[in-house]
Enzyme design. Structure first.
Site, mmCIF file in Angstrom:
data_model
loop_
_atom_site.group_PDB
_atom_site.id
_atom_site.type_symbol
_atom_site.label_atom_id
_atom_site.label_comp_id
_atom_site.label_asym_id
_atom_site.label_seq_id
_atom_site.Cartn_x
_atom_site.Cartn_y
_atom_site.Cartn_z
ATOM 1 N N CYS A 60 0.860 -1.178 0.000
ATOM 2 C CA CYS A 60 0.000 0.000 0.000
ATOM 3 C C CYS A 60 0.900 1.233 0.000
ATOM 4 O O CYS A 60 2.091 1.133 -0.303
ATOM 5 C CB CYS A 60 -0.990 -0.017 1.167
ATOM 6 S SG CYS A 60 -0.279 0.137 2.817
ATOM 7 N N ASN A 79 2.460 1.490 4.239
ATOM 8 C CA ASN A 79 2.721 0.241 4.947
ATOM 9 C C ASN A 79 2.409 0.324 6.436
ATOM 10 O O ASN A 79 3.106 -0.236 7.264
ATOM 11 C CB ASN A 79 4.156 -0.228 4.707
ATOM 12 C CG ASN A 79 4.424 -1.656 5.161
ATOM 13 O OD1 ASN A 79 5.505 -1.972 5.625
ATOM 14 N ND2 ASN A 79 3.462 -2.542 5.021
ATOM 15 N N CYS A 127 -1.392 0.706 7.305
ATOM 16 C CA CYS A 127 -2.826 0.405 7.456
ATOM 17 C C CYS A 127 -3.219 -0.866 6.714
ATOM 18 O O CYS A 127 -3.432 -1.906 7.328
ATOM 19 C CB CYS A 127 -3.691 1.568 6.952
ATOM 20 S SG CYS A 127 -3.518 3.113 7.866
ATOM 21 N N ARG A 128 -3.307 -0.762 5.389
ATOM 22 C CA ARG A 128 -3.859 -1.859 4.585
ATOM 23 C C ARG A 128 -2.914 -3.043 4.446
ATOM 24 O O ARG A 128 -3.304 -4.184 4.696
ATOM 25 C CB ARG A 128 -4.237 -1.338 3.187
ATOM 26 C CG ARG A 128 -5.346 -0.305 3.224
ATOM 27 C CD ARG A 128 -5.556 0.341 1.880
ATOM 28 N NE ARG A 128 -4.450 1.246 1.567
ATOM 29 C CZ ARG A 128 -4.312 1.892 0.417
ATOM 30 N NH1 ARG A 128 -5.191 1.710 -0.552
ATOM 31 N NH2 ARG A 128 -3.292 2.704 0.230
ATOM 32 N N SER A 129 -1.687 -2.802 4.007
ATOM 33 C CA SER A 129 -0.807 -3.940 3.710
ATOM 34 C C SER A 129 -0.388 -4.731 4.950
ATOM 35 O O SER A 129 -0.353 -5.967 4.884
ATOM 36 C CB SER A 129 0.397 -3.514 2.867
ATOM 37 O OG SER A 129 1.142 -2.498 3.474
ATOM 38 N N ASP A 161 -8.045 3.432 1.241
ATOM 39 C CA ASP A 161 -7.122 3.794 2.317
ATOM 40 C C ASP A 161 -7.927 4.405 3.463
ATOM 41 O O ASP A 161 -8.558 5.447 3.304
ATOM 42 C CB ASP A 161 -6.101 4.807 1.786
ATOM 43 C CG ASP A 161 -4.988 5.095 2.777
ATOM 44 O OD1 ASP A 161 -5.100 4.715 3.965
ATOM 45 O OD2 ASP A 161 -3.998 5.720 2.362
#
Length: 157
Positions: A10, A13, A15-17, A126
């Site tokens: 993301c 690095n 939140c999402r990934s 995001d």
């Protein structure tokens, strides 16, 4: 199961990934595939190198009995394109940035996460500027995508 190395990417690095990394590791472990599926995460930007995941990502993972607190942000590097079999960007902008960084021999490894995992051309939004509720929605979307990805990998073996 045939071994596979997956990198979730993301922007920062945090939140999402890292949430996708923790989720995929947990799903693979529960399915008995932890030795075959290696996962990691990275960001296209360098703002959060060495930082833990966002506290809201940690909290939503913990609410689902997954511990990502020990993960640390890092920026994708040239070696990652050789080290991983799949490089999955969380949104179209991440994929565009990854393709710009990827050597021509590794471009076929780069995919939009939800498209590769579930056949849907959806970005994973995001949640950084959103409330904690957005992180639960993020978890649900990633869980669906990672479950589809795991089933796809099992069918391919």
């Amino acid at each position: 199961m045939k071994p596979v190395r997956i990198l979730f990417v993301c922007l920062g690095n945090i939140c999402r990934s890292p949430l996708a990394e923790g989720l995929m590791r947990d799903l693979a472990s529960r399915a008995g595939h932890s030795s075959a599926i290696v996962v990691d995460s990275a960001g296209t930007g360098a703002w959060h190198i060495g930082d833990p995941p966002d506290r809201r990502s940690i909290a939503v993972a913990r609410a689902h009995r997954i511990d990502i607190a020990g993960l640390r942000g890092r920026k994708i590097g040239a070696a990652d394109f050789a080290a991983f079999d799949l490089i999955l960007g969380m949104d179209s902008a991440n994929v565009r940035d990854l393709l710009a960084l990827a050597p021509s021999t590794a471009a076929e490894k780069v995919h939009l996460f939800m498209h590769y995992a579930a056949g849907r051309h959806n970005d994973v939004p995001d949640p950084y500027y959103e409330t904690a509720d957005a992180f639960e929605a993020l978890y649900q979307m990633l869980e669906a995508g990672c479950s589809s990805l795991l089933a796809k990998l099992e069918r391919a073996s």
